[in-house]
Write an enzyme that holds these catalytic residues in place. Structure first.
Site, PDB file in Angstrom:
ATOM      1  N   LYS A  83       0.864  -1.188   0.000  1.00  0.00           N
ATOM      2  CA  LYS A  83       0.000   0.000   0.000  1.00  0.00           C
ATOM      3  C   LYS A  83       0.896   1.232   0.000  1.00  0.00           C
ATOM      4  O   LYS A  83       1.796   1.365   0.838  1.00  0.00           O
ATOM      5  CB  LYS A  83      -0.874  -0.037   1.254  1.00  0.00           C
ATOM      6  CG  LYS A  83      -2.208   0.661   1.117  1.00  0.00           C
ATOM      7  CD  LYS A  83      -3.064   0.336   2.349  1.00  0.00           C
ATOM      8  CE  LYS A  83      -4.373   1.061   2.341  1.00  0.00           C
ATOM      9  NZ  LYS A  83      -5.088   0.898   3.621  1.00  0.00           N
TER      10      LYS A  83
HETATM   11  O1  G3P Z   1      -7.569   1.842   5.446  1.00  0.00           O
HETATM   12  C1  G3P Z   1      -8.051   3.027   4.931  1.00  0.00           C
HETATM   13  C2  G3P Z   1      -9.425   3.448   5.382  1.00  0.00           C
HETATM   14  O2  G3P Z   1     -10.371   2.465   5.216  1.00  0.00           O
HETATM   15  C3  G3P Z   1      -9.498   4.307   6.593  1.00  0.00           C
HETATM   16  O3  G3P Z   1     -10.790   4.508   7.085  1.00  0.00           O
HETATM   17  O4  G3P Z   1     -12.365   5.226   8.842  1.00  0.00           O
HETATM   18  O5  G3P Z   1      -9.921   5.773   9.064  1.00  0.00           O
HETATM   19  O6  G3P Z   1     -11.321   6.934   7.381  1.00  0.00           O
HETATM   20  P1  G3P Z   1     -11.106   5.658   8.150  1.00  0.00           P
END
Ligand code: G3P
Length: 218
Positions: A83
């Site tokens: 990633k």
């Molecule tokens: O892994 C990336 C993503 O899904 C992060 O989500 O909830 O931290 O915005 P969030």
């Protein structure tokens, strides 16, 4: 549509894998921090539970270091997807790592122009962040639809749209309607997808009537 789970919690992954619905896993440095264990151990364990792609994120910000970290992460297991952040350095590292034959997930995508660049760099996946756009009063789902339209306009753009930063079950439904190839979903939301009060009420009624009938199937 494929479902990935967005967590580095091995026990949650193990239990979700049992449903047969899990096609992959995504992690990020914040999720690794929450897991509280060495990243290489966590990724190796997850990659042994799930056959599909397991995203492991680099933390370097310059291309050469990103490539070195990406190669190290990819050595952990053949199903690791490296990633990388959506920066010029990240996109250059993406080219190098995909040329090596590694899967790459380009993350922190907030515009369709960025998604176009990710696809041109040969990314395996691009991760548009729905929830974080919605948090700002913007329309995360519109971004999914735009990316889908752009990728469908050009046959050579083969990157898969991985809807990320999903906060509700409705986000999952809308991402599917918008044409996302994959949704990466927090465990609690993935578990909730099955819930509907009419299913629960209907089942209760069927079971009560069956009991009244006095019959048994076996
Ligand atoms: O892994 C990336 C993503 O899904 C992060 O989500 O909830 O931290 O915005 P969030």
């Amino acid at each position: 549509m494929q479902f990935f789970v967005d967590t580095a919690d091995v026990e949650e992954i193990r239990s979700l894998a049992e449903t047969g619905m899990l096609d992959g896993v995504t992690t990020n440095p914040s999720l690794i921090m929450k897991a509280g264990r060495p990243m290489a151990d966590v990724i190796a364990e997850i990659a042994g539970i799930v056959d599909g792609p397991v995203s492991a994120e680099v933390t370097a910000i310059e291309t050469a270091q990103m490539i070195a970290e990406g190669r190290r992460l990819a050595e952990i297991a053949p199903n690791v997807a490296v990633k990388l952040p959506l920066t010029w350095d990240g996109l250059k590292a993406c080219r190098a790592l995909t040329a090596d034959g590694h899967m790459v997930n380009i993350t922190l995508c907030f515009s369709s122009a960025q998604a176009l660049l990710a696809a041109k760099a040969g990314a395996t996946f691009v991760s548009p962040f729905i929830g974080r756009l919605d948090d700002l009063g913007l329309d995360g789902m519109k971004l999914i639809e735009e990316i889908r339209t752009i990728y469908d306009n050009y046959e050579e753009l083969q990157t898969e749209v991985l809807a990320a930063s999903i906060r509700t079950t409705n986000h999952v439904q809308l991402a599917a309607l918008g044409g996302a190839d994959i949704a990466t979903v927090p465990p609690a939301i993935l578990t909730k997808l099955i819930q509907h009060p009419l299913t629960e009420r209907g089942l209760e009624q069927f079971l009560a009537d069956w009991k009244t009938s006095g019959q048994s199937i076996l």
